[in-house]
Design a protein around this motif. Structure first.
Motif, short mmCIF file in Angstrom:
data_model
loop_
_atom_site.label_atom_id
_atom_site.label_comp_id
_atom_site.label_asym_id
_atom_site.label_seq_id
_atom_site.Cartn_x
_atom_site.Cartn_y
_atom_site.Cartn_z
N ASP A 130 8.66 -5.77 16.03
CA ASP A 130 9.34 -6.22 14.80
C ASP A 130 10.62 -6.94 15.18
O ASP A 130 11.32 -6.55 16.11
CB ASP A 130 9.65 -5.06 13.86
N GLY A 157 9.19 -3.63 4.26
CA GLY A 157 9.57 -3.39 2.87
C GLY A 157 9.66 -1.92 2.50
O GLY A 157 9.90 -1.61 1.34
N ASP A 178 0.81 -7.97 3.00
CA ASP A 178 1.14 -9.00 2.00
C ASP A 178 1.15 -10.43 2.56
O ASP A 178 0.78 -11.37 1.86
CB ASP A 178 2.55 -8.75 1.44
N ILE A 238 3.19 -1.68 -1.37
CA ILE A 238 3.20 -0.74 -0.25
C ILE A 238 1.84 -0.06 -0.06
O ILE A 238 1.31 0.00 1.06
CB ILE A 238 4.32 0.31 -0.47
C1 LIG Z 1 13.64 -5.56 -3.21
C2 LIG Z 1 12.18 -5.22 -3.06
C3 LIG Z 1 11.66 -4.14 -3.76
C4 LIG Z 1 10.32 -3.80 -3.60
N1 LIG Z 1 9.84 -2.71 -4.24
C5 LIG Z 1 8.56 -2.33 -4.05
C6 LIG Z 1 8.06 -1.15 -4.66
O1 LIG Z 1 8.80 -0.44 -5.32
N2 LIG Z 1 6.76 -0.82 -4.48
C7 LIG Z 1 5.89 -1.60 -3.74
O2 LIG Z 1 4.70 -1.25 -3.61
N3 LIG Z 1 6.35 -2.72 -3.15
C8 LIG Z 1 7.64 -3.10 -3.28
N4 LIG Z 1 8.11 -4.22 -2.66
C9 LIG Z 1 7.15 -4.99 -1.87
C10 LIG Z 1 6.85 -4.27 -0.56
O3 LIG Z 1 8.04 -4.18 0.16
C11 LIG Z 1 5.77 -5.03 0.20
O4 LIG Z 1 4.63 -5.17 -0.63
C12 LIG Z 1 5.34 -4.32 1.47
O5 LIG Z 1 6.43 -3.97 2.25
C13 LIG Z 1 4.40 -5.20 2.28
O6 LIG Z 1 4.11 -4.58 3.47
P1 LIG Z 1 3.71 -5.38 4.78
O7 LIG Z 1 3.49 -4.36 5.84
O8 LIG Z 1 2.63 -6.33 4.48
O9 LIG Z 1 4.97 -6.29 5.14
P2 LIG Z 1 6.51 -5.93 5.32
O10 LIG Z 1 6.81 -4.60 4.78
O11 LIG Z 1 7.25 -7.09 4.80
O12 LIG Z 1 6.68 -5.85 6.90
C14 LIG Z 1 6.52 -6.98 7.72
C15 LIG Z 1 7.38 -6.82 8.94
O13 LIG Z 1 7.02 -7.86 9.86
C16 LIG Z 1 8.18 -8.29 10.52
N5 LIG Z 1 7.95 -9.65 11.04
C17 LIG Z 1 7.64 -10.74 10.31
N6 LIG Z 1 7.47 -11.80 11.14
C18 LIG Z 1 7.71 -11.34 12.39
C19 LIG Z 1 7.70 -11.95 13.67
N7 LIG Z 1 7.43 -13.24 13.84
N8 LIG Z 1 7.98 -11.19 14.75
C20 LIG Z 1 8.27 -9.86 14.61
N9 LIG Z 1 8.31 -9.24 13.42
C21 LIG Z 1 8.01 -9.97 12.33
C22 LIG Z 1 9.27 -8.22 9.46
O14 LIG Z 1 10.54 -8.09 10.07
C23 LIG Z 1 8.87 -6.96 8.67
O15 LIG Z 1 9.54 -5.82 9.16
C24 LIG Z 1 9.46 -4.58 -2.77
C25 LIG Z 1 9.98 -5.67 -2.07
C26 LIG Z 1 11.32 -5.99 -2.21
C27 LIG Z 1 11.85 -7.15 -1.43
#
Ligand SMILES: Cc1cc2nc3c(=O)[nH]c(=O)nc-3n(C[C@H](O)[C@H](O)[C@H](O)COP(=O)(O)OP(=O)(O)OC[C@H]3O[C@@H](n4cnc5c(N)ncnc54)[C@H](O)[C@@H]3O)c2cc1C
Length: 441
Positions: A34, A42, A414, A422
């Protein structure tokens, strides 16, 4: 160079649940990369969990039937239910009240969905991440490490090139699982194109975040914490929906490199006098221009320019009169807010300058219906922040195990079009992990 069986890019819920599943299946030498020094993605935000196959996942995209989706949700629930600060906030057994809401919404041609919901609050975000991290015993975290490119080797393994503390490093892996979230979606799209990974464009959600005095909305959120209203607009036939409601919450801004988006969250321990929710319009594009990501970026950059580097906020009262909001309108006596962060995380202005007319029409029509279902929604002091854009639109073409057309490259979460929240992200991580195990171990 370190060599891993599986390298996961992204430590959000998709990446963490994938690692957890791989460990349970007995896979070792797992690495999670990461770009930030603390794993989380998120998970640090708000933490509303929707346990309903109609919310946050696309069954077709994941090639799942309802029962399998519901079973996977139970697995996710079991993990979070053991974290004491995650508590259930919407109970489906209070049927009469939910049925009454469904009926009022139905009278206005609006669909209402009440999912089972749990919540931990942004103030418990770090604790939940530590809890999940502690469940992982064999996974190595490569933090503060940004993946820059992925190169396929002749023996069908991969080199993931990274930057760590301004130095270039390289990690080798048999399989790569890309779970970069929305913030890494654009990056991965470019990297994937170089590897000949196929994608297409799904719809994008563009709209606003509405913030109103919570006294108007408590009647609904006391029954359903994050109520889902779905509108079909009369003039354009488009789909608009409410999303991510935060009773007693705060409006936040999300920082991308060259623009900002609005979002919202709530704390468990301290509530504000306001409630906010997203109101988003689903937009699909066809030939000659189908790149919904770029379309969303253009809107976001326009707001960034117009708002002087911040999102724009407009009072409903000003919007109705066809005038921009200004600092002085926020100080007017009709204001009606306990805490209003508007003037320091957004610029008072006119949201109609940055959103296409069709989207404005759709949002306003939906808000007027909403005001009939929840009287007070369109109080002149209600605030509309823009842009709220959900970039779930780049869809990678995968089999049922979430492996792309390129052997050894899996996707989840996502940023790859496999989830919208989440729980959905966690589910896609589990599916990918099971696919990796089945095909490669
Ligand atoms: C303010 C806010 C409130 C939210 N509230 C909710 C909620 O209440 N309930 C809900 O279900 N969802 C909520 N969401 C959405 C939720 O956060 C996402 O749907 C969820 O986190 C997606 O998970 P993910 O694992 O796909 O990606 P993410 O959680 O975004 O994780 C992706 C990770 O990849 C890393 N990354 C990206 N590119 C690179 C790279 N090139 N090299 C290394 N690391 C990299 C990033 O740093 C990040 O840590 C919210 C979002 C925000 C912004």
């Amino acid at each position: 160079m370190d060599a891993y069986n599986v390298l996961i890019i992204g430590s959000g819920p998709a990446g963490l649940f994938a690692a957890l599943q791989l460990e349970r299946l007995g896979v070792d030498r797992i690495g999670i990369i990461d770009r930030y020094p603390y794993p989380a993605g998120g998970l640090l935000n708000d933490g509303k969990l929707n346990f309903d196959y109609r919310v946050g996942i696309d069954l077709d995209e994941l090639k799942l039937d309802r029962d399998s989706a519901q079973r996977l949700m139970e697995e996710i629930k079991l993990v979070f239910a053991q974290f004491p600060k995650c508590r259930q906030v919407t109970f489906l057994d209070r049927n009469e009240k939910i049925e009454a809401l469904e009926s009022i919404a139905g009278e206005h041609g609006v669909q209402f969905i009440a999912p089972e919901q749990w919540h931990w609050g942004t103030d418990n975000g770090k604790a939940v991440v530590d809890y999940l991290k502690n469940l992982l015993k064999k996974t190595e975290f490569l933090l503060g490490t940004a993946a820059t490119s992925i190169v396929r080797q002749n023996d069908d393994t991969y080199h993931v090139l990274c930057s760590h503390q301004r130095k270039k490093v390289c990690h080798a892996a048999k399989v790569v699982l890309a779970a970069p979230g929305r913030s890494g979606a654009y990056w991965f799209r470019d990297v994937a194109a170089k590897l000949n990974v196929c994608h297409n464009f799904g719809p994008i959600d563009v709209g606003i975040r509405v913030e109103l005095n919570r006294k108007f909305y408590d009647e609904v959120t006391d029954i359903v914490y994050d109520p889902k209203f779905i509108f079909r607009t009369t003039r354009h036939g488009d789909r608009v929906r409410t999303f991510c409601t935060n009773p007693g919450g705060r409006v936040r801004s999300e920082n991308y490199n060259n623009f900002k988006l609005v979002n919202g969250d709530a704390l468990a321990g301290r509530k504000t006098g306001n409630t906010n929710f997203a109101l988003i319009n689903t937009v699909s594009l066809t030939a000659p221009y189908s790149d919904t990501t770029e379309f969303g970026h253009m809107i976001a950059r326009q707001f960034f320019l117009l708002g002087g580097g911040r999102p724009i906020v407009q009072r409903v009262g000003d919007f109705r009169e066809g005038r921009r909001s200004s600092i002085s309108t926020f100080n007017s006596r009709t204001r009606h807010f306990g805490l209003c962060r508007a003037t320091y995380n957004a610029t008072p202005g006119d949201i109609t300058l940055g959103l296409p007319a069709r989207i404005i029409d759709n949002l306003w029509e939906s808000l007027k219906k909403m005001d009939k279902i929840v009287p007070g929604t369109l109080h002149p002091s209600t605030l509309m922040y823009a842009p709220e854009i959900k970039f779930f639109d780049t869809h990678f073409i995968t089999d049922e195990h979430l492996e792309t057309n390129v052997k050894g490259i899996f996707v989840a979460g996502d940023g790859t079009g496999k989830s919208r929240g989440i729980v959905g992200a966690g589910i896609s991580g589990i599916i990918a992990a099971r696919g990796i195990f089945r095909k490669y171990f």
